[in-house]
Design an enzyme around this catalytic site. Structure first.
Site, PDB file in Angstrom:
ATOM      1  N   THR A  17       4.986  -8.844   2.655  1.00  0.00           N
ATOM      2  CA  THR A  17       5.241  -6.980   1.899  1.00  0.00           C
ATOM      3  C   THR A  17       5.315  -5.884   3.092  1.00  0.00           C
ATOM      4  O   THR A  17       6.392  -5.913   2.932  1.00  0.00           O
ATOM      5  CB  THR A  17       4.065  -7.159   1.061  1.00  0.00           C
ATOM      6  OG1 THR A  17       3.535  -7.985   0.185  1.00  0.00           O
ATOM      7  CG2 THR A  17       4.229  -5.403   0.499  1.00  0.00           C
ATOM      8  N   ARG A  21       1.936 -10.905   9.374  1.00  0.00           N
ATOM      9  CA  ARG A  21       0.581 -10.615   9.320  1.00  0.00           C
ATOM     10  C   ARG A  21      -0.343 -12.243   9.825  1.00  0.00           C
ATOM     11  O   ARG A  21       0.036 -12.793   9.087  1.00  0.00           O
ATOM     12  CB  ARG A  21      -0.073  -9.711   8.116  1.00  0.00           C
ATOM     13  CG  ARG A  21       0.471  -8.553   9.125  1.00  0.00           C
ATOM     14  CD  ARG A  21      -0.659  -7.946   7.647  1.00  0.00           C
ATOM     15  NE  ARG A  21      -0.093  -5.796   7.548  1.00  0.00           N
ATOM     16  CZ  ARG A  21       0.468  -5.779   6.969  1.00  0.00           C
ATOM     17  NH1 ARG A  21      -0.763  -5.328   5.739  1.00  0.00           N
ATOM     18  NH2 ARG A  21       0.884  -3.794   7.173  1.00  0.00           N
ATOM     19  N   SER A 112      -2.166  -3.061   9.970  1.00  0.00           N
ATOM     20  CA  SER A 112      -2.640  -1.933   9.032  1.00  0.00           C
ATOM     21  C   SER A 112      -3.999  -1.946   8.156  1.00  0.00           C
ATOM     22  O   SER A 112      -4.634  -1.935   9.052  1.00  0.00           O
ATOM     23  CB  SER A 112      -1.429  -2.282   7.756  1.00  0.00           C
ATOM     24  OG  SER A 112      -1.958  -1.429   6.911  1.00  0.00           O
ATOM     25  N   HIS A 113      -4.401  -1.576   6.966  1.00  0.00           N
ATOM     26  CA  HIS A 113      -5.816  -1.972   6.890  1.00  0.00           C
ATOM     27  C   HIS A 113      -6.672  -2.866   7.281  1.00  0.00           C
ATOM     28  O   HIS A 113      -7.684  -3.212   6.985  1.00  0.00           O
ATOM     29  CB  HIS A 113      -5.458  -1.094   5.584  1.00  0.00           C
ATOM     30  CG  HIS A 113      -5.358  -2.763   4.341  1.00  0.00           C
ATOM     31  ND1 HIS A 113      -3.400  -2.707   5.110  1.00  0.00           N
ATOM     32  CD2 HIS A 113      -5.521  -3.484   3.971  1.00  0.00           C
ATOM     33  CE1 HIS A 113      -3.434  -3.607   3.235  1.00  0.00           C
ATOM     34  NE2 HIS A 113      -4.236  -4.179   3.738  1.00  0.00           N
ATOM     35  N   LYS A 125       6.313  -6.388  12.397  1.00  0.00           N
ATOM     36  CA  LYS A 125       7.314  -5.641  12.011  1.00  0.00           C
ATOM     37  C   LYS A 125       8.066  -5.250  12.808  1.00  0.00           C
ATOM     38  O   LYS A 125       7.748  -4.410  13.506  1.00  0.00           O
ATOM     39  CB  LYS A 125       6.015  -4.522  11.489  1.00  0.00           C
ATOM     40  CG  LYS A 125       7.203  -3.967   9.585  1.00  0.00           C
ATOM     41  CD  LYS A 125       6.108  -2.914   8.382  1.00  0.00           C
ATOM     42  CE  LYS A 125       5.976  -2.080   9.410  1.00  0.00           C
ATOM     43  NZ  LYS A 125       5.870  -1.213   8.263  1.00  0.00           N
ATOM     44  N   ASP A 273      -5.995   5.344   7.705  1.00  0.00           N
ATOM     45  CA  ASP A 273      -5.966   2.844   7.407  1.00  0.00           C
ATOM     46  C   ASP A 273      -5.200   2.825   9.046  1.00  0.00           C
ATOM     47  O   ASP A 273      -5.512   3.379  10.155  1.00  0.00           O
ATOM     48  CB  ASP A 273      -4.778   2.622   6.987  1.00  0.00           C
ATOM     49  CG  ASP A 273      -3.279   2.337   7.181  1.00  0.00           C
ATOM     50  OD1 ASP A 273      -2.850   3.958   7.129  1.00  0.00           O
ATOM     51  OD2 ASP A 273      -2.917   1.152   7.157  1.00  0.00           O
ATOM     52  N   ASP A 275      -3.065   1.715  11.136  1.00  0.00           N
ATOM     53  CA  ASP A 275      -1.821   2.099  12.161  1.00  0.00           C
ATOM     54  C   ASP A 275      -1.360   3.324  11.489  1.00  0.00           C
ATOM     55  O   ASP A 275      -0.299   3.898  11.671  1.00  0.00           O
ATOM     56  CB  ASP A 275      -0.673   1.020  11.665  1.00  0.00           C
ATOM     57  CG  ASP A 275      -0.254   0.634   9.888  1.00  0.00           C
ATOM     58  OD1 ASP A 275      -1.177   1.011   9.136  1.00  0.00           O
ATOM     59  OD2 ASP A 275       1.023   0.218   9.642  1.00  0.00           O
ATOM     60  N   ASP A 277      -1.068   4.950   7.928  1.00  0.00           N
ATOM     61  CA  ASP A 277       0.356   4.739   6.975  1.00  0.00           C
ATOM     62  C   ASP A 277      -0.078   4.899   5.807  1.00  0.00           C
ATOM     63  O   ASP A 277       0.515   5.976   4.570  1.00  0.00           O
ATOM     64  CB  ASP A 277       1.924   4.519   7.229  1.00  0.00           C
ATOM     65  CG  ASP A 277       1.255   2.809   7.241  1.00  0.00           C
ATOM     66  OD1 ASP A 277      -0.419   2.995   6.373  1.00  0.00           O
ATOM     67  OD2 ASP A 277       2.071   1.759   6.517  1.00  0.00           O
ATOM     68  N   ARG A 278      -1.607   4.944   5.170  1.00  0.00           N
ATOM     69  CA  ARG A 278      -2.444   5.278   4.171  1.00  0.00           C
ATOM     70  C   ARG A 278      -3.247   6.006   4.155  1.00  0.00           C
ATOM     71  O   ARG A 278      -3.656   6.842   5.379  1.00  0.00           O
ATOM     72  CB  ARG A 278      -3.434   3.796   3.438  1.00  0.00           C
ATOM     73  CG  ARG A 278      -2.453   2.837   3.307  1.00  0.00           C
ATOM     74  CD  ARG A 278      -3.145   1.251   2.840  1.00  0.00           C
ATOM     75  NE  ARG A 278      -2.568   0.309   3.376  1.00  0.00           N
ATOM     76  CZ  ARG A 278      -3.077  -0.156   2.326  1.00  0.00           C
ATOM     77  NH1 ARG A 278      -4.136  -0.694   0.988  1.00  0.00           N
ATOM     78  NH2 ARG A 278      -1.829  -2.180   1.917  1.00  0.00           N
ATOM     79  N   GLU A 359       2.602   4.482  -3.492  1.00  0.00           N
ATOM     80  CA  GLU A 359       2.103   3.371  -4.343  1.00  0.00           C
ATOM     81  C   GLU A 359       1.004   3.775  -4.521  1.00  0.00           C
ATOM     82  O   GLU A 359       0.027   4.358  -3.883  1.00  0.00           O
ATOM     83  CB  GLU A 359       2.278   2.329  -3.992  1.00  0.00           C
ATOM     84  CG  GLU A 359       4.077   2.341  -2.918  1.00  0.00           C
ATOM     85  CD  GLU A 359       3.694   0.954  -2.288  1.00  0.00           C
ATOM     86  OE1 GLU A 359       4.466  -0.118  -2.890  1.00  0.00           O
ATOM     87  OE2 GLU A 359       3.722   1.387  -0.588  1.00  0.00           O
ATOM     88  N   GLU A 360       0.937   2.642  -5.346  1.00  0.00           N
ATOM     89  CA  GLU A 360      -1.581   2.895  -5.446  1.00  0.00           C
ATOM     90  C   GLU A 360      -2.475   2.728  -4.691  1.00  0.00           C
ATOM     91  O   GLU A 360      -2.826   2.978  -4.704  1.00  0.00           O
ATOM     92  CB  GLU A 360      -1.135   2.249  -7.177  1.00  0.00           C
ATOM     93  CG  GLU A 360      -0.960   0.456  -6.749  1.00  0.00           C
ATOM     94  CD  GLU A 360      -1.254  -0.919  -6.096  1.00  0.00           C
ATOM     95  OE1 GLU A 360      -2.368  -0.486  -5.571  1.00  0.00           O
ATOM     96  OE2 GLU A 360      -0.124  -1.549  -5.004  1.00  0.00           O
ATOM     97  N   LYS A 372       5.253   5.463   4.112  1.00  0.00           N
ATOM     98  CA  LYS A 372       4.847   6.429   4.600  1.00  0.00           C
ATOM     99  C   LYS A 372       3.580   6.352   5.047  1.00  0.00           C
ATOM    100  O   LYS A 372       4.077   6.468   6.444  1.00  0.00           O
ATOM    101  CB  LYS A 372       3.616   4.841   2.740  1.00  0.00           C
ATOM    102  CG  LYS A 372       2.901   4.218   3.140  1.00  0.00           C
ATOM    103  CD  LYS A 372       2.313   3.438   2.385  1.00  0.00           C
ATOM    104  CE  LYS A 372       1.713   2.701   2.837  1.00  0.00           C
ATOM    105  NZ  LYS A 372       1.890   0.494   3.270  1.00  0.00           N
TER     106      LYS A 372
HETATM  107  C1  G16 Z   1       2.262  -2.950   2.533  1.00  0.00           C
HETATM  108  C2  G16 Z   1       3.320  -1.968   2.048  1.00  0.00           C
HETATM  109  C3  G16 Z   1       3.000  -1.368   0.715  1.00  0.00           C
HETATM  110  C4  G16 Z   1       2.105  -2.198  -0.322  1.00  0.00           C
HETATM  111  C5  G16 Z   1       0.498  -2.755   0.410  1.00  0.00           C
HETATM  112  C6  G16 Z   1       0.298  -3.539  -0.195  1.00  0.00           C
HETATM  113  O1  G16 Z   1       1.042  -1.326   2.637  1.00  0.00           O
HETATM  114  O2  G16 Z   1       3.608  -0.827   3.167  1.00  0.00           O
HETATM  115  O3  G16 Z   1       4.819  -0.956   0.054  1.00  0.00           O
HETATM  116  O4  G16 Z   1       2.062  -1.239  -1.426  1.00  0.00           O
HETATM  117  O5  G16 Z   1       0.914  -3.231   1.284  1.00  0.00           O
HETATM  118  O6  G16 Z   1       0.925  -4.633  -0.439  1.00  0.00           O
HETATM  119  P1  G16 Z   1       0.242  -6.458  -1.133  1.00  0.00           P
HETATM  120  O7  G16 Z   1       0.098  -5.578  -2.616  1.00  0.00           O
HETATM  121  O8  G16 Z   1       1.535  -7.161  -1.129  1.00  0.00           O
HETATM  122  O9  G16 Z   1      -0.946  -6.710  -0.341  1.00  0.00           O
HETATM  123  P2  G16 Z   1       0.612  -1.468   4.620  1.00  0.00           P
HETATM  124  O10 G16 Z   1      -0.190  -0.087   4.066  1.00  0.00           O
HETATM  125  O11 G16 Z   1      -0.769  -3.131   4.387  1.00  0.00           O
HETATM  126  O12 G16 Z   1       1.873  -2.237   5.621  1.00  0.00           O
END
Ligand code: G16
Length: 539
Positions: A17, A21, A112-113, A125, A273, A275, A277-278, A359-360, A372
C-alpha cells in the site's frame, strides 16, 4: 570512485500500500536495500543532474540506509541530494521539500506506524515529483526491475556527515543537509491563523509516540503557538519508539485516551505516528473517529485562512465512512471514492478536483502537500476550535445533529495465516452475487460487490480493492486484506451504520455496530477461516 556491484534478485520486493515494508532482518540481507534503491533509481527518468530528497522517521537502520542511498544517488547521476539533519524528515515534510525544492522525487525511509528496532520493521518508499507516493504504474515498473536486477552502482566514498547543516560534495554530487523542521513549520504557519490559536487560551496534550513528529510538534505547538512546555509528550524520536507501536489509535495511544477521559483532561488531545502522516484526535471526553474527523474538518475548513474560499472537492478511500459524503453534498462539491492508499489522491489533487482528502486509517490532508499530514490535521482542528470558541464535543454533536452520524469501527485480525485469509476473501468473492436479498443477523442485504476504481484523470483502473456488503438503511461492512503488514496477513473488517438526523446520535459505537459485526462473521466466516473469536485491534 564509482563501483558496480554484482547482485541477484530477491523475489519479495513488491511495494505494498505504501512502499516496501519488511522486517529489519530482511533489509539486512546482503544487497537487499541496494537492490531496491537501484531499481527505484532506474525507473526515475531524467535523474541526470536532478535533485533528490532523502529522509526518514529515524527508526533503526535509517542512518545506514541513508548512507547507502546517498552514495548510490551519486553513482546514478543525481546532481543534488537534500537530506534532513540526522536523516530525519517526516513524511509530509519530505513531500513539501520535494515540491518546494522542485526535486525529481524522494526516498522516504519509514514503516510508518509499525514498530521499529532490530527485530521490527523498516521500509523504503519512493515519492514522485508532485511530492506524492509513486503511482501504481511506477511501483509496477520498480517491481519489474527488482526481478531482473544484476548489479547496482554505488560511490566508494566516506559516509557524509548528515548531522551538520551545510553542503558537501561526493563523487560530483552535492549533498545538502537541511533543518528538517523549518520549511514545514513555515508552511503550516502560512495555512493557519496562528495568532487566533495563540490567543484562544486552549490547553492540549500531544503524544509524539517517540517518533518523528516530536521536533516538529515542539517547534510548532510549544515555540510558535505558545502551548506550555510539556504539551508535547514522548517528543524525542527513538530508533525503537521506546519499544511501542507508534500507531495513534485507542490501543497504542491509550495513555492519551485515558488522560482525555479524566477530570484533568486538557481541551484537546492528539497524537501522530512513526513518520508523522497519521493523526489521532480526542477531545475532552470524546474520541473522534478518523472518518468523522475528515467530515468535521471539511465542514469547518473555511474557518482557516488557507481554505477561506471553500473546498473544490473531497476525496476519501472506499472503506472510510460516508460521513464526508454528506458534507460534500451540503457544500455542493464533488466527493470521490478511491481505493485505500494515499497515492490514489495524487491525481485528483494535481488536477485541482479536490482540496481535502482522508482515510479511515487516521490520515487526513489537503492540497498543501501530496501526503496525509498528522500535524496539519491537528492544526486545522485547533484553528476551528479557536475560531468558533467551541469544544471538540460541541463541534461533533452539532455536526451529527446536522448531518446524522455514521457509527464506525474497524476490526483487525492480525498475523492471520496468509492462505486462510486468501481463502476467506476468495470464498466471499465467489458468493457476492448470491448475497443481495438475503437476511443475515436481522439485516437485509441490498447489494454486494468488489470495489474497482477508474481514475477520472487518466482512466487507469485498479481492481480488487475490497469486498463490500451493503445493508438496507445505509449500513455496510467492507472486507480487505491490509497491504502494509510484514508478517502473515491482516484482515480488516470495516463496519458502518448510519443514523439519520433526529435518530439515536449519542449511543455507544460498539453497541450500535454489534449486529453488523455478527453479520460480518456470518457472511465471511471470519471465525471459521481465521480461528479467531474476536479481533486483535478495534479502532
Ligand atoms: C498507508 C497508506 C494509507 C493506507 C494505510 C493502510 O498508511 O499510506 O493510504 O490507508 O497504509 O493501509 P492497509 O489497510 O493496506 O494496511 P501509512 O500511514 O502506513 O503509510
Amino acid at each position: 570512485m564509482i563501483e558496480t556491484v554484482s547482485t541477484t534478485p530477491y523475489g519479495d520486493q513488491k511495494p505494498g500500500t505504501s512502499g516496501l515494508r519488511k522486517k529489519v532482518k530482511v533489509f539486512q540481507q546482503p544487497h537487499y536495500a541496494e537492490n531496491f534503491i537501484q531499481s527505484v533509481f532506474e525507473v526515475v527518468e531524467g535523474r541526470e543532474g536532478a535533485t533528490l530528497i532523502i529522509g526518514g522517521d529515524g527508526r533503526y537502520l535509517n542512518r545506514e540506509v541513508i548512507d547507502k542511498a546517498i552514495r548510490m544517488a551519486a553513482a546514478n547521476g543525481f546532481g543534488r541530494v537534500i537530506v534532513g539533519r540526522g536523516g530525519i524528515l517526516s513524511t509530509p515534510a519530505a513531500s513539501h521539500l520535494i515540491r518546494s525544492r522542485e526535486a525529481i522525487g524522494g526516498l522516504i525511509l519509514s514503516a510508518s506506524h509499525n514498530p521499529g528496532g532490530p527485530n521490527e520493521d523498516f521500509g523504503i518508499k519512493y515519492n514522485v515529483a508532485n511530492g506524492g507516493p509513486a503511482p501504481e504504474k511506477v511501483t509496477d515498473a520498480i517491481l519489474e526491475r527488482t526481478r531482473a536486477i544484476d548489479s547496482y552502482r554505488i560511490a566508494d566514498a566516506e559516509a557524509v556527515d548528515i548531522d551538520a547543516i551545510g553542503e558537501t560534495e561526493i563523487a560530483g554530487m552535492t549533498v545538502e543537509v537541511v533543518d528538517p523542521v523549518a520549511a514545514y513549520a513555515d508552511l503550516m504557519q502560512s495555512l493557519f491563523d496562528f495568532t487566533a490559536i495563540r490567543g484562544a487560551g486552549l490547553t492540549m496534550a500531544f503524544d509524539a509516540m517517540s517518533a518523528v513528529t516530536g521536533p516538529y510538534a515542539t517547534e510548532i505547538l510549544e515555540r510558535r503557538l505558545g502551548f506550555e512546555q510539556g504539551t508535547v509528550r514522548n517528543g524525542t524520536p527513538l530508533e525503537d519508539f521506546g519499544g511501542h507501536h507508534p500507531d495513534p489509535n485507542l490501543v497504542h495511544a491509550r495513555t492519551l485516551y485515558d488522560l482525555m477521559m479524566s477530570a484533568d483532561a486538557p481541551d484537546f488531545g492528539a497524537a501522530s505516528d512513526g513518520d508523522g502522516d497519521r493523526n489521532l484526535i480526542i477531545g475532552r471526553d470524546i474520541f473522534i473517529t478518523p472518518s468523522d474527523s475528515l467530515a468535521m474538518l471539511a465542514a469547518n475548513a473555511h474557518l482557516a485562512p488557507a481554505y477561506a474560499d471553500g473546498l473544490r472537492g473531497i476525496a476519501r478511500s472506499m472503506p472510510t465512512s460516508a460521513a464526508a459524503d454528506r458534507v460534500a453534498a451540503a457544500l455542493n462539491i464533488p466527493l470521490f471514492e478511491t481505493p485505500t492508499g494515499w497515492k490514489f489522491f495524487g491525481n485528483l489533487l494535481d488536477a485541482g478536483m479536490v482540496t481535502i482528502c482522508g482515510e479511515e486509517s487516521a490520515g487526513t490532508g489537503s492540497d498543501h502537500v501530496r501526503e496525509k499530514d498528522g500535524l496539519w490535521a491537528v492544526l486545522l482542528w485547533l484553528n476551528i476550535l479557536a475560531a468558533t470558541g467551541k469544544s471538540v464535543k460541541q463541534i461533533a454533536e452539532e455536526h451529527w445533529a446536522r448531518f446524522g452520524r455514521n457509527y464506525y469501527a474497524r476490526h483487525d485480525y492480525e498475523g492471520v495465516d496468509s492462505a486462510a485469509a486468501e481463502a476467506l476473501v476468495d470464498g466471499l468473492r465467489d458468493r457476492l452475487a448470491d448475497l443481495p436479498g438475503q437476511e443475515i443477523a436481522g439485516l437485509r442485504i441490498e447489494a454486494a460487490d468488489e470495489f474497482a476504481y477508474v481514475d477520472p484523470t487518466d482512466g487507469s483502473i485498479s481492481r480488487q480493492q475490497g469486498l463490500r456488503v451493503l445493508f438496507e438503511g445505509g449500513s455496510r461492512v467492507v472486507f480487505r486484506l491490509s497491504g502494509t503488514g510484514t508478517s502473515g496477513a491482516t484482515l480488516r473488517v470495516y463496519l458502518e451504520r448510519y443514523e439519520p438526523v433526529g435518530g439515536r446520535l449519542d449511543q455507544d459505537t460498539g453497541e450500535m455496530l454489534a449486529d453488523i459485526a455478527r453479520a460480518a462473521d456470518e457472511i465471511a466466516g471470519i471465525t471459521r477461516h481465521t480461528g479467531r473469536a474476536r479481533p486483535d485491534v478495534i479502532t
